[in-house]
Motif scaffolding. Structure first.
Motif, short mmCIF file in Angstrom:
data_model
loop_
_atom_site.label_atom_id
_atom_site.label_comp_id
_atom_site.label_asym_id
_atom_site.label_seq_id
_atom_site.Cartn_x
_atom_site.Cartn_y
_atom_site.Cartn_z
N GLY A 117 87.63 13.98 5.50
CA GLY A 117 86.98 12.93 5.17
C GLY A 117 85.94 12.97 6.58
N SER A 118 85.87 14.39 7.42
CA SER A 118 85.91 15.02 8.68
C SER A 118 84.25 15.46 7.98
N SER A 119 83.37 15.39 9.71
CA SER A 119 82.34 16.39 9.71
C SER A 119 82.42 16.66 11.36
N VAL A 120 81.68 17.79 10.97
CA VAL A 120 81.69 18.77 12.45
C VAL A 120 79.88 18.93 12.91
N VAL A 121 79.45 18.38 13.91
CA VAL A 121 78.70 18.96 15.13
C VAL A 121 77.87 19.41 15.59
N PHE A 122 77.02 20.77 14.79
CA PHE A 122 76.57 22.22 15.36
C PHE A 122 75.04 21.43 16.27
N TYR A 123 75.45 22.91 17.20
CA TYR A 123 73.62 22.84 17.72
C TYR A 123 73.23 23.86 18.25
N PRO A 124 72.28 24.44 17.04
CA PRO A 124 71.73 25.17 16.69
C PRO A 124 70.52 25.90 17.87
N LYS A 125 70.47 27.16 18.42
CA LYS A 125 69.54 27.89 19.69
C LYS A 125 68.16 27.71 18.51
N GLU A 126 68.21 27.71 17.07
CA GLU A 126 67.17 28.23 16.69
C GLU A 126 66.84 27.37 15.59
N GLY A 127 65.59 27.28 15.00
CA GLY A 127 64.92 26.00 14.07
C GLY A 127 64.91 24.49 14.73
N GLU A 128 64.46 23.87 14.26
CA GLU A 128 63.52 22.67 13.55
C GLU A 128 64.98 21.53 14.52
N GLU A 176 79.73 29.68 17.93
CA GLU A 176 79.07 28.50 17.39
C GLU A 176 80.03 27.01 17.12
N LEU A 177 80.88 27.04 16.78
CA LEU A 177 82.00 26.45 15.74
C LEU A 177 83.07 26.13 17.64
N THR A 178 83.05 27.60 18.13
CA THR A 178 83.69 26.76 19.61
C THR A 178 83.39 26.25 20.23
N GLU A 179 81.93 26.35 20.03
CA GLU A 179 80.48 24.55 20.60
C GLU A 179 80.70 23.26 20.07
N ALA A 180 80.53 23.82 18.95
CA ALA A 180 80.70 22.83 18.36
C ALA A 180 81.20 21.06 18.12
N ALA A 181 80.80 20.46 18.28
CA ALA A 181 81.64 18.84 18.23
C ALA A 181 82.04 18.43 16.67
N TYR A 182 83.18 18.05 17.46
CA TYR A 182 84.30 17.39 16.46
C TYR A 182 85.74 17.22 17.24
N TYR A 183 86.32 16.38 15.65
CA TYR A 183 87.79 16.44 16.97
C TYR A 183 88.79 16.33 15.79
N LEU A 184 89.70 16.91 15.57
CA LEU A 184 90.47 17.12 14.59
C LEU A 184 91.75 16.47 15.25
N PRO A 185 92.64 15.70 14.35
CA PRO A 185 94.06 15.32 14.17
C PRO A 185 95.10 17.32 13.92
N GLU A 213 68.18 20.06 16.49
CA GLU A 213 68.24 19.89 18.14
C GLU A 213 70.00 20.03 17.93
N GLU A 214 70.23 19.08 16.73
CA GLU A 214 71.73 19.54 15.78
C GLU A 214 71.46 18.69 14.99
N VAL A 215 73.05 19.39 13.85
CA VAL A 215 72.80 19.33 12.65
C VAL A 215 74.44 18.75 12.91
N LYS A 216 75.00 17.83 11.59
CA LYS A 216 76.47 17.36 11.68
C LYS A 216 76.53 17.68 9.70
N ARG A 217 77.48 18.18 9.34
CA ARG A 217 78.24 18.54 8.25
C ARG A 217 79.35 17.79 7.70
N PRO A 218 79.60 17.64 6.98
CA PRO A 218 81.12 17.79 6.22
C PRO A 218 81.85 19.20 6.15
N TRP A 219 83.36 19.02 6.61
CA TRP A 219 83.81 20.19 6.94
C TRP A 219 83.94 20.84 5.28
N LEU A 220 84.55 20.58 4.21
CA LEU A 220 84.83 20.91 2.70
C LEU A 220 83.36 20.39 1.58
#
Length: 231
Positions: free
Chosen positions: A85-96, A17-26, A98-105
């Motif tokens: 200061g960054s967030s990561v977007v996950f794409y759950p295969k289950e639940g209500e 799920e993390l490998t397939e998430a959307a994010y960009y980090l330096p 389609e995508e969920v954006k959450r801060p890392w820390l």
């Protein structure tokens, strides 16, 4: 986690799920994330035993990434700041959703005079670090340590996810979204291929155990073939 843990083989394991998430980090932030994932690895079979609080030291950064102590100190601070200061977007295969954006820390603190950061991940991100499923992408830090481009590293992680089958089929839109590619590559596949995919595969083939190539199907999908020289 102790320094003794980090003396073991430097394996990194993260949920697909993390490998397939959307994010960009330096690069510095990606390396700080690696130092945390390395601490998760020995406990990946028992995710509930892993605390959301990790310790990242300047000494470990210097050791694994072969930089001076001054560079390591600067890099760790930049990496922690970028994660905070960054967030990561996950794409759950289950639940209500389609995508969920959450801060890392949730929090990051520098111990006085110790060259040591204490990092607490957002409790809603922790399951994605350790795995919502039994599927993990695992690789060695030494296998990709010569790559200094974050997007090339992310492509390598994706290829590692499919190395057992030897084939990964994806699309231009998927790569654009998940790797947060610049607009010039998003809108022009020839440009994406020339400035990202081809150079990235060249670096991966030269510096890692994987040998990969890409072709395009008649329907436009991208087919990556993967050979793992370690298998």
């Amino acid at each position: 986690m102790t320094t003794e843990t980090l003396k073991k083989p430097v394996n990194i394991s993260q949920s697909n799920e993390l490998t397939e998430a959307a994010y960009y980090l330096p690069l510095q932030a990606k390396r700080v994330l690696w130092l945390c994932l390395m601490q998760c690895y020995p406990m990946k079979d028992d995710p509930d035993s892993v605390s959301p609080i990790f310790t990242v030291t300047v000494a470990d950064y210097q050791k694994f990434f072969k930089v001076s102590v001054d560079t390591a100190s600067t890099d760790v601070k930049k990496g922690v700041t970028a994660l905070a200061g960054s967030s990561v977007v996950f794409y759950p295969k289950e639940g209500e959703f389609e995508e969920v954006k959450r801060p890392w820390l949730a929090e990051a603190g520098l111990k006085k005079g110790r060259g040591k950061w204490q990092i607490e991940f957002n409790y809603k991100v922790m399951p994605y670090l350790m795995g919502l499923t039994s599927q993990f992408t695992t690789y060695s830090l030494y296998d990709c340590g010569k790559i200094n481009s974050v997007r090339v590293i992310r492509l390598y992680e994706s290829l590692c996810q499919y190395r057992s089958s030897g084939v990964w089929i994806t699309t231009q839109d998927w790569l654009s979204e998940r790797f947060m590619l610049p607009e010039s590559q998003r809108s022009n596949f020839a440009e994406m291929k020339r400035t990202f995919i081809n150079p990235a595969l060249k670096k991966i083939n030269a510096n890692t155990p994987l040998k990969a190539a890409m072709t395009q199907n008649d329907d436009g999908r991208l087919v990556f073939t993967i050979l793992d020289s370690k298998s």
